[in-house]
Design a protein around this motif. Structure first.
Motif, PDB file in Angstrom:
ATOM      1  N   ALA A   1       0.965   3.805   2.036  1.00  0.00           N
ATOM      2  CA  ALA A   1       1.483   4.117   3.368  1.00  0.00           C
ATOM      3  C   ALA A   1       2.608   3.176   3.761  1.00  0.00           C
ATOM      4  O   ALA A   1       3.638   3.603   4.312  1.00  0.00           O
ATOM      5  CB  ALA A   1       0.355   4.053   4.393  1.00  0.00           C
TER       6      ALA A   1
ATOM      7  N   THR B   1       0.837  -1.195   0.000  1.00  0.00           N
ATOM      8  CA  THR B   1       0.000   0.000   0.000  1.00  0.00           C
ATOM      9  C   THR B   1       0.874   1.249   0.000  1.00  0.00           C
ATOM     10  O   THR B   1       2.050   1.205   0.380  1.00  0.00           O
ATOM     11  CB  THR B   1      -0.907   0.017   1.238  1.00  0.00           C
TER      12      THR B   1
ATOM     13  N   ALA C   1       5.762   3.978   1.666  1.00  0.00           N
ATOM     14  CA  ALA C   1       6.348   5.246   2.095  1.00  0.00           C
ATOM     15  C   ALA C   1       7.134   5.066   3.394  1.00  0.00           C
ATOM     16  O   ALA C   1       8.213   5.654   3.559  1.00  0.00           O
ATOM     17  CB  ALA C   1       5.258   6.300   2.268  1.00  0.00           C
ATOM     18  N   ASP C   2       6.616   4.255   4.302  1.00  0.00           N
ATOM     19  CA  ASP C   2       7.325   3.995   5.557  1.00  0.00           C
ATOM     20  C   ASP C   2       8.658   3.298   5.298  1.00  0.00           C
ATOM     21  O   ASP C   2       9.677   3.627   5.921  1.00  0.00           O
ATOM     22  CB  ASP C   2       6.467   3.142   6.492  1.00  0.00           C
TER      23      ASP C   2
ATOM     24  N   ALA D   1       6.535  11.778   4.076  1.00  0.00           N
ATOM     25  CA  ALA D   1       7.131  10.655   4.801  1.00  0.00           C
ATOM     26  C   ALA D   1       8.617  10.863   5.073  1.00  0.00           C
ATOM     27  O   ALA D   1       9.149  10.382   6.081  1.00  0.00           O
ATOM     28  CB  ALA D   1       6.925   9.359   4.022  1.00  0.00           C
TER      29      ALA D   1
ATOM     30  N   TRP E   1      -2.525   2.478  -5.040  1.00  0.00           N
ATOM     31  CA  TRP E   1      -1.651   3.533  -5.554  1.00  0.00           C
ATOM     32  C   TRP E   1      -2.318   4.377  -6.623  1.00  0.00           C
ATOM     33  O   TRP E   1      -1.951   5.538  -6.828  1.00  0.00           O
ATOM     34  CB  TRP E   1      -0.367   2.920  -6.128  1.00  0.00           C
TER      35      TRP E   1
ATOM     36  N   LEU F   1       3.067  12.226  -0.952  1.00  0.00           N
ATOM     37  CA  LEU F   1       3.209  11.102  -0.032  1.00  0.00           C
ATOM     38  C   LEU F   1       4.646  10.945   0.447  1.00  0.00           C
ATOM     39  O   LEU F   1       4.919  10.885   1.658  1.00  0.00           O
ATOM     40  CB  LEU F   1       2.749   9.815  -0.724  1.00  0.00           C
TER      41      LEU F   1
END
Length: 263
Positions: A44, A42, A47-48, A98, A86, A94
């Motif tokens: 998120a 995903t 990005a992490d 991040a 996405w 995004l």
């Protein structure tokens, strides 16, 4: 104020790779960091992971990030080998949020192609050059007299009753346990299709499969010249950093040309 080395982050369907780059030589300034792509991939979650890779690399230079999909104006339009969430996401916003750093976003195969044309097997070549990345899927980058035509998706050309990448990607070879002879046959059929449609002067083979190019490329028989990528699987990292540098120099979104996302 001096700017730290430009960093490239290459997001793939199975792995995320990153390193600071030397944009004079096209080499990496340190061994790349590779971590598995989170599943599900995903926005998120990815990005992490990108933020954590940058923490390991350290420094504060601008960052280029590749994604396995079409990117226009910073927005992701397709997601063949990454989570469908996405689609429609502004990847610049995004990743900037991040990481807290200036970010450029580009299609992964386009990034690899830019690096190969600048530093690798496509250096100085005119005419029509196609870079094909064989990995989780099949990516492509099309150059005409050195100029990129962004966001081509030749992995989705129709072949063998479906998308070409579903029959000839490196992941398919591994999953189906194909011999190198069997895989070369599939690649040959794919390249013949590409040849009939675009008549390239040169095809450069990159992606994960390029590390083993000597096992199958000599078995591929097409009229077009076919060579292995010189930068192999580091090309996406280098190309992403190139775009980040280009954007910084130009100081506007026009630096990346049509189809690229910058921010």
């Amino acid at each position: 104020m001096p700017i730290g080395p430009f960093v490239g982050i290459d997001v793939g369907g199975t792995g995320i790779k990153g390193a600071p780059t030397n944009l004079d030589t096209g080499g990496l300034l340190r061994e790349r960091i590779r971590v598995p792509t989170p599943q599900p991939s995903t926005p998120a979650a990815v990005a992490d992971v990108v933020a954590s890779v940058l923490e390991k690399i350290q420094g504060d230079g601008p960052v280029g990030v590749t994604l396995p999909g079409v990117v226009t104006g910073g927005v992701v339009r397709t997601a063949a080998n990454i989570n469908k969430e996405w689609i429609g996401v502004n990847a610049i916003d995004l990743f900037t949020e991040a990481t807290g750093r200036p970010v450029t976003v580009v299609n992964d195969a386009d990034a690899a192609g830019l690096a190969e044309v600048r530093f690798g097997a496509g250096t100085g070549r005119r005419g029509t050059v196609i870079v094909v990345t064989l990995g989780t899927g099949i990516g492509s980058a099309l150059f005409v007299d050195g100029a990129l035509v962004p966001n081509t998706e030749f992995g989705h050309l129709h072949l063998h009753h479906g998308d070409a990448e579903d029959w000839a990607a490196e992941l398919v070879r591994e999953r189906e346990g194909l011999s190198w002879e069997q895989y070369a046959h599939r690649i040959e059929q794919y390249f013949r299709l590409v040849q009939r449609l675009f008549w390239p002067d040169l095809i450069i083979v990159g992606g994960g499969a390029s590390r083993k190019a000597e096992k199958f490329l000599p078995l591929v028989n097409v009229d077009t010249e076919v060579v292995a990528a010189a930068l192999q699987n580091d090309a996406g990292i280098v190309g992403a950093a190139l775009l980040a540098a280009s954007h910084l120099r130009a100081g506007s979104a026009s630096s990346a040309g049509p189809g690229f996302g910058t921010g």
